[in-house]
Structure formats: structure tokens, C-alpha cells
Design a protein around this motif. Structure first.
Motif, mmCIF file in Angstrom:
data_model
loop_
_atom_site.group_PDB
_atom_site.id
_atom_site.type_symbol
_atom_site.label_atom_id
_atom_site.label_comp_id
_atom_site.label_asym_id
_atom_site.label_seq_id
_atom_site.Cartn_x
_atom_site.Cartn_y
_atom_site.Cartn_z
ATOM 1 N N ALA A 134 -5.505 -31.499 29.815
ATOM 2 C CA ALA A 134 -5.754 -31.218 31.233
ATOM 3 C C ALA A 134 -7.243 -31.383 31.566
ATOM 4 C CB ALA A 134 -5.288 -29.807 31.579
ATOM 5 N N LYS A 135 -8.107 -30.952 30.656
ATOM 6 C CA LYS A 135 -9.552 -31.131 30.869
ATOM 7 C C LYS A 135 -9.891 -32.623 30.898
ATOM 8 C CE LYS A 135 -14.065 -29.990 28.978
ATOM 9 N NZ LYS A 135 -14.802 -29.416 27.853
ATOM 10 N N LYS A 171 -9.878 -38.618 35.343
ATOM 11 C CA LYS A 171 -9.170 -38.824 36.628
ATOM 12 C C LYS A 171 -7.918 -39.680 36.464
ATOM 13 C CE LYS A 171 -13.307 -38.100 39.223
ATOM 14 N NZ LYS A 171 -14.587 -38.651 39.431
ATOM 15 N N LYS A 230 2.993 -36.680 39.322
ATOM 16 C CA LYS A 230 1.944 -37.657 38.985
ATOM 17 C C LYS A 230 2.487 -38.873 38.254
ATOM 18 C CE LYS A 230 -2.438 -35.578 38.659
ATOM 19 N NZ LYS A 230 -3.597 -36.196 38.503
ATOM 20 N N SER A 242 4.759 -33.277 34.580
ATOM 21 C CA SER A 242 4.013 -33.673 35.779
ATOM 22 C C SER A 242 4.738 -34.788 36.533
ATOM 23 C CB SER A 242 2.611 -34.138 35.389
ATOM 24 O OG SER A 242 1.928 -33.164 34.675
ATOM 25 N N CYS A 273 -10.445 -38.498 23.133
ATOM 26 C CA CYS A 273 -9.977 -37.125 23.300
ATOM 27 C C CYS A 273 -9.863 -36.437 21.942
ATOM 28 C CB CYS A 273 -8.620 -37.137 23.998
ATOM 29 S SG CYS A 273 -7.910 -35.500 24.256
ATOM 30 N N ARG A 312 -4.462 -27.657 27.274
ATOM 31 C CA ARG A 312 -5.791 -27.389 27.849
ATOM 32 C C ARG A 312 -6.730 -28.571 27.624
ATOM 33 N NH1 ARG A 312 -5.079 -21.913 26.517
ATOM 34 N NH2 ARG A 312 -5.927 -22.193 24.424
ATOM 35 N N GLN A 344 -7.858 -34.996 31.673
ATOM 36 C CA GLN A 344 -7.243 -35.528 32.895
ATOM 37 C C GLN A 344 -8.172 -35.365 34.086
ATOM 38 O OE1 GLN A 344 -3.872 -33.330 34.526
ATOM 39 N NE2 GLN A 344 -2.763 -35.262 34.779
ATOM 40 N N ARG A 345 -8.840 -34.231 34.168
ATOM 41 C CA ARG A 345 -9.783 -33.986 35.272
ATOM 42 C C ARG A 345 -11.012 -34.884 35.155
ATOM 43 N NH1 ARG A 345 -8.208 -28.838 34.021
ATOM 44 N NH2 ARG A 345 -10.104 -28.378 32.852
ATOM 45 N N THR A 346 -11.559 -35.048 33.946
ATOM 46 C CA THR A 346 -12.784 -35.830 33.782
ATOM 47 C C THR A 346 -12.514 -37.335 33.859
ATOM 48 O OG1 THR A 346 -12.625 -35.734 31.379
ATOM 49 C CG2 THR A 346 -13.998 -34.065 32.458
#
Length: 172
Positions: free
Chosen positions: A164-165, A171, A30, A27, A146, A161, A167-169
Motif C-alpha cells: 500500500a505504501k 501511484k 482499481k 481492490s 519493493c 502495508r 502504491q501511494r508512492t
């Protein structure tokens, strides 16, 4: 029981470090870099280091990402350490004292709400105490727990996965 290498790391620990590092390096839009703390440590310095000639303390998180804004996201993998509150406190305090850390991610090998609650309660006690002592709340890194199960750690795709989940929650 899992085998440990000369650094005391289990195969689970090494796999998760490898997968998180790969995730960060995939990434570049980012993160400026993804590093292993034992190879490129962070340093805890006294605010008056030059005047007092105090050597900095090395802090070696398992993995950390440096964002485009030069902030740090620290990952600590707790294989058996998740059972030891003193180990969790140690990781948290080192993160709190490290410059520019905005998030500490504690990776645990179980999905257990009691474990997560104990970790979050520990965080609340430490963060609350620091705020009571007049530490600016913005200086205290956020915390994410995590869970990556040992069976998930075998595959990069499964680990990716989960991260990444998160990372979304969280942020990041």
C-alpha cells in the motif's frame, strides 16, 4: 536455506505471490483483475504475427494486475535472483516487450540501498539504450523496487502495508 516446490519457488516466493494477489483482488475499484502469470500468461507477439505466422512467446510474470484502462502492473519476486543481474535484465526485457505494461515492480527480500541502486542502474541502462534506439519513452514501463523482508512476508497485514505504501508512492 528455504525449501523450493516443483516450480523452484521458495516458501517466501509463494507467500509474497499469494499476498500480492490478494491485495489486487481486494481492490476491484482499481483493478479489473489480479492474475498469476503461470496460470494466465501474457503473450509477446511479433507485430506481423498473422502475416508471418510466428507463434507468440509466453511470458509468465509472478503476478500482474490489469487496471481499468487495461494497462498492466507486473510484479516479479526476486528471492535469490536479486543477486543476479542477468535475471533482473530478463524480467525487465520481458516486461518491456509485453503489451500495455506500465509498471514493473521488483520485489526483493532485503532492504539494501546497494541492491536497489544496482537494480535502478540496470533499468536506466536498458531504458536509456531503448530511448537512444528511438523507442518512444512512453512505451517503456516505469520501475519500482519493493523490499518485503521474509519476516514481513509471513503476515498478510505486514505485506499489505508495504504494498500500500508503494502504491501511494508509485501511484498505481
Amino acid at each position: 536455506m528455504q525449501e523450493e516446490d516443483n516450480l523452484g519457488q521458495s516458501s517466501y516466493h509463494r507467500r509474497v505471490i499469494s499476498h500480492i494477489l490478494r491485495f489486487g483482488r481486494e481492490s476491484p475499484q482499481k483493478y479489473l483483475c489480479a492474475d498469476i502469470g503461470s496460470q494466465n500468461p501474457l503473450y509477446l507477439s511479433h507485430p506481423q504475427t498473422k502475416r508471418r505466422r510466428i507463434s507468440p512467446i509466453q511470458y509468465e510474470p509472478d503476478v500482474y494486475f490489469t487496471t481499468k484502462k487495461k494497462s498492466k502492473i507486473v510484479f516479479e519476486i526476486l528471492d535469490s535472483e536479486y543477486k543476479k543481474t542477468s535475471e533482473i535484465i530478463s524480467d525487465m526485457i520481458q516486461c518491456y516487450l509485453s503489451p500495455n505494461v506500465i509498471l514493473i515492480v521488483l520485489v526483493v527480500p532485503v532492504r539494501d540501498q546497494q541492491v536497489e541502486k544496482r537494480i535502478l542502474d540496470t533499468y536506466e541502462v536498458i531504458a536509456g539504450t531503448l530511448i537512444y534506439l528511438k523507442v518512444n519513452e512512453d512505451w517503456i514501463p516505469k520501475l519500482a523496487v519493493c523490499p518485503i523482508l521474509p519476516v514481513e512476508s509471513v503476515s498478510y497485514a505486514k505485506t499489505k502495508r508495504v504494498i500500500a505504501k508503494l502504491q501511494r508512492t508509485a501511484k498505481f
